[in-house]
Write an enzyme that holds these catalytic residues in place. Structure first.
Site, PDB file in Angstrom:
ATOM      1  N   GLU A 211     -66.794  19.069  19.978  1.00  9.95           N
ATOM      2  CA  GLU A 211     -66.768  18.054  18.917  1.00  9.95           C
ATOM      3  C   GLU A 211     -67.189  18.678  17.586  1.00  9.95           C
ATOM      4  OE1 GLU A 211     -69.494  15.129  20.368  1.00  9.95           O
ATOM      5  OE2 GLU A 211     -68.101  14.343  21.861  1.00  9.95           O
ATOM      6  N   HIS A 214     -70.375  16.960  15.962  1.00  6.30           N
ATOM      7  CA  HIS A 214     -71.670  16.820  16.649  1.00  6.30           C
ATOM      8  C   HIS A 214     -72.541  18.055  16.452  1.00  6.30           C
ATOM      9  CE1 HIS A 214     -74.237  15.517  20.209  1.00  6.30           C
ATOM     10  NE2 HIS A 214     -74.634  16.751  19.947  1.00  6.30           N
TER      11      HIS A 214
END
Length: 235
Positions: A211, A214
């Protein structure tokens, strides 16, 4: 007859009180018996003993930050409202590092958009129920670094317009394109991702592989898992 009515009334009240007590006890679910902080009293005790344990309100401590708390809306991968308030919290050292990130980005006329920060453990359970794939959602047997107040989901915005820059994917995209090293992307998306990763890394954050949005704060393991709602934190 009067005695019978009083006895019945007493019984109903007792059942109601027991029901309320049971509901309060099961409000914070912990099916894997993790060491969770799930009482305000325990949280405040930890903060009194160590000020770094405090969960800071990021909207109040980061200048010009943009919040887009998706889990306070139905516009997220669950299709449901998970949070009752559109808030973003993080541990004090995390919040301080994010302010440094914001200051650094400001020199490029950029700023942070925050999608999520501290996440109650109850939300982690819900996410796994909806999408049981630990490549993209945290394993509830271990808990999330979001549950520790030491992870943030962020993107970049133009500081003047508050519009998000072109990034590899939308938030919570579970495709390969969301991976932080995926390269078959338009050049602006690659450049913007590189800026975000670079500045976040400089101030103590590590991007995860699946991700691009993140980031975990270095030293996250020092902080306990928590399951307090935003409303409990503000009361």
């Amino acid at each position: 007859m009067i005695r019978t009515t009083k006895t019945l009334l007493f019984f109903l009240v007792a059942v109601l009180l027991f029901s309320c007590a049971t509901k309060n006890k099961t409000e914070h679910k912990n099916p894997y018996n993790l060491p969770l902080v799930n009482s305000v009293k325990e949280y405040k005790k930890q903060v009194n003993e160590d000020a770094t344990m405090e969960l800071a309100d990021l909207e109040k401590v980061i200048d010009n930050v943009v919040l887009d708390i998706r889990y306070a809306t139905a516009n997220n991968f669950t299709g449901e409202v998970i949070y009752q308030s559109p808030k973003a919290y993080a541990r004090k050292p995390v919040a301080a590092a994010l302010q440094l990130v914001q200051d650094s980005l400001a020199s490029l006329n950029l700023g942070l958009k925050i999608y999520d920060a501290y996440r109650p453990y109850a939300a982690t359970l819900k996410f796994y129920d909806v999408y049981p794939d630990t490549d993209f959602v945290a394993d509830p047997k271990k808990g999330s670094r979001h549950n520790r107040g030491c992870a943030v989901d962020v993107s970049l915005v133009n500081l003047a317009t508050k519009q998000e820059l072109v990034m590899p994917t939308a938030f919570d995209d579970f495709s390969e394109k969301a991976h932080s090293t995926y390269i078959d992307l338009p050049e602006p998306a690659l450049q913007n991702r590189a800026i975000l990763i670079g500045v976040m890394s400089h101030f103590g954050f590590s991007v995860i592989s699946t991700e691009w949005w993140h980031y975990d704060f270095n030293g996250w393991e020092k902080f306990p898992l928590m399951d307090l709602s935003f409303e409990e934190l503000t009361n």
